[in-house]
Design an enzyme around this catalytic site. Structure first.
Site, PDB file in Angstrom:
ATOM      1  N   THR A 180       0.654  -1.067   0.354  1.00 49.73           N
ATOM      2  CA  THR A 180       0.167  -0.100  -0.035  1.00 49.73           C
ATOM      3  C   THR A 180       0.836   1.097  -0.093  1.00 49.73           C
ATOM      4  OG1 THR A 180      -1.665   0.940   0.992  1.00 49.73           O
ATOM      5  CG2 THR A 180      -0.750   0.029   2.685  1.00 49.73           C
ATOM      6  N   GLU A 267      -8.906  10.961  -1.437  1.00 45.56           N
ATOM      7  CA  GLU A 267      -9.116  11.956  -2.101  1.00 45.56           C
ATOM      8  C   GLU A 267     -10.736  13.193  -2.352  1.00 45.56           C
ATOM      9  OE1 GLU A 267      -4.644  12.750  -2.969  1.00 45.56           O
ATOM     10  OE2 GLU A 267      -6.076  11.966  -4.412  1.00 45.56           O
ATOM     11  N   ASN A 390      -5.766  17.179  -6.861  1.00 45.29           N
ATOM     12  CA  ASN A 390      -5.094  16.203  -7.451  1.00 45.29           C
ATOM     13  C   ASN A 390      -4.342  17.392  -8.999  1.00 45.29           C
ATOM     14  OD1 ASN A 390      -3.807  13.447  -7.139  1.00 45.29           O
ATOM     15  ND2 ASN A 390      -6.400  13.614  -6.575  1.00 45.29           N
TER      16      ASN A 390
END
Length: 395
Positions: A180, A267, A390
């Protein structure tokens, strides 16, 4: 989170990217500590990953040095040199072999790591090492995370109490492939490295490799599991040893807890989604179907919009590439049967499903009708917040 005997932590503000927050962490381990790891299989893996891969088979560790703000990925020979300088400085300060220093970096890809900011703080970190401090460590490795992530479980080996504690970071670029984002787990158990490795493979596969936020596998994915050997429990040499049952369960719980925290902090995410797939040809097939659903932008945006559009789930199952019997496919959302025997359930009432979609936790169950394979995957929805985060990441 409690201290783990044989583990000490220190953090610093190195100014690698952020000027007003901690971004450097050292996790020090007592001499003789064993270590295991799972690392990204990305073909553009970062320099720290390649270093860890190189030394992991030795199975010994004295420290893990982690920085945030810069991934030291796609940095060529300069990236390798940065790692070597950090390792050399840390090993000299701790009086150990270079092959006992593990490193990890997270942040922007393609920018040279100003490793002088790291090495310049290592002496101070070594002087400030102290037990516990998991909160500070978890905060130091964050990038776009909105909260620090930690988990702890207590168990027994041969009647002796054992602690397992770990931290993780991750919010975006989440689709682990054998590991991860970053996760560091420690225990005071006394376990040889090969056994530790087999336990980590199994637990990581059932936790970190069952989550997705955006379908993108990081260049820096790293999970390290260290055992300090401070608990004098009966000697364990095989994973099948009955004395290890409690430990195996606790380790998987810690990793699942951390993995699910990553998804909850996806996010821009507003919803946590659990996808359970049954009736698949195998467990791996079930997971691939679950990930196809969890990675579908159409499914994720429908969930964000609280739209009970179950047809998008049908689409995702079909594109997975795994066997599925169209005429036996069954879907439940929030426990309510939506489709069965390959078509909409007679008399289907969307109202309770629509109500479920308005909650923060969404449950989707799919049976593909071809076998006994079963798997659970965790994901989140896709909102405009993901785009905003982003689009502005490097600034």
């Amino acid at each position: 989170m409690p201290a783990v005997d044989g583990v000490s932590v220190a953090t610093a503000k190195a100014g690698i990217k952020y000027r007003s927050r901690t971004d450097l962490c050292m996790i020090a381990l007592d001499p003789g500590s064993t270590i295991a790891g799972v690392l990204t299989r990305s073909k553009t893996a970062a320099a720290p990953v390649e270093w860890c891969r190189k030394i992991l088979s030795r199975g010994r560790a004295r420290a893990i040095v982690v920085n945030s703000g810069n991934a030291n990925a796609f940095t060529g020979k300069r990236g390798n040199a940065s790692v070597e300088r950090i390792v050399a400085a840390a090993s000299e300060r701790l009086g150990c072999r270079r092959g006992e220093i593990f490193v990890a970096s997270t942040g922007v890809i393609g920018e040279a790591l100003p490793d002088g900011l790291v090495t310049g703080h290592l002496a101070g970190l070594a002087d400030e090492l102290a037990p516990g401090r998991w909160q500070a460590a978890a905060e130091a490795i964050m990038t776009t995370d909105t909260f620090p992530k930690g988990a702890v479980r207590r168990c027994e080996i041969g009647g002796k109490p054992v602690t397992i504690a770990g931290i993780a970071k991750g919010s975006g670029m989440i689709a682990p492939d054998m590991a991860t984002m970053l996760a560091f787990v420690t225990t005071d158990a006394r376990l040889p490295a090969p056994l530790l490795q087999s336990l980590l493979w199994r637990s990581a596969d059932r936790s970190f490799n069952c989550i997705t936020v955006d379908g993108d596998t990081s260049t820096s994915d790293t999970v390290l599991l260290a055992a300090t050997g401070r608990v004098r429990h009966p000697k364990i040499t095989a994973a099948a040893d009955p004395n290890l049952k409690s430990f195996k369960s606790a380790l998987e719980d810690v990793l699942c807890d951390l993995a699910q925290q990553v998804v909850r902090d996806g996010e821009g995410a507003s919803k946590f989604v659990t996808i359970t797939v049954t009736g698949a040809a195998s467990r791996s097939a079930a997971r691939r179907i679950g990930l196809a659903i969890g990675n579908s932008p159409l499914v994720k945006t429908a969930i964000a919009g609280e739209d009970a559009n179950w047809g998008r789930i049908v689409m995702a199952v079909g594109k997975s590439g795994e066997r599925a019997d169209r005429d036996r496919l069954a879907i439940k959302i929030g426990g309510v049967a939506v489709a069965g025997e390959g078509e909409v359930v007679p008399g289907y009432d969307e109202a309770p499903v629509a109500a479920h979609m308005q909650g923060e936790s969404i449950d989707i169950a799919v049976d593909v009708g071809v076998g006994r394979g079963r798997a659970t995957v965790w994901t989140c929805d896709l909102t405009h917040g993901y785009i905003s985060i982003n689009a502005d990441y490097r600034s």
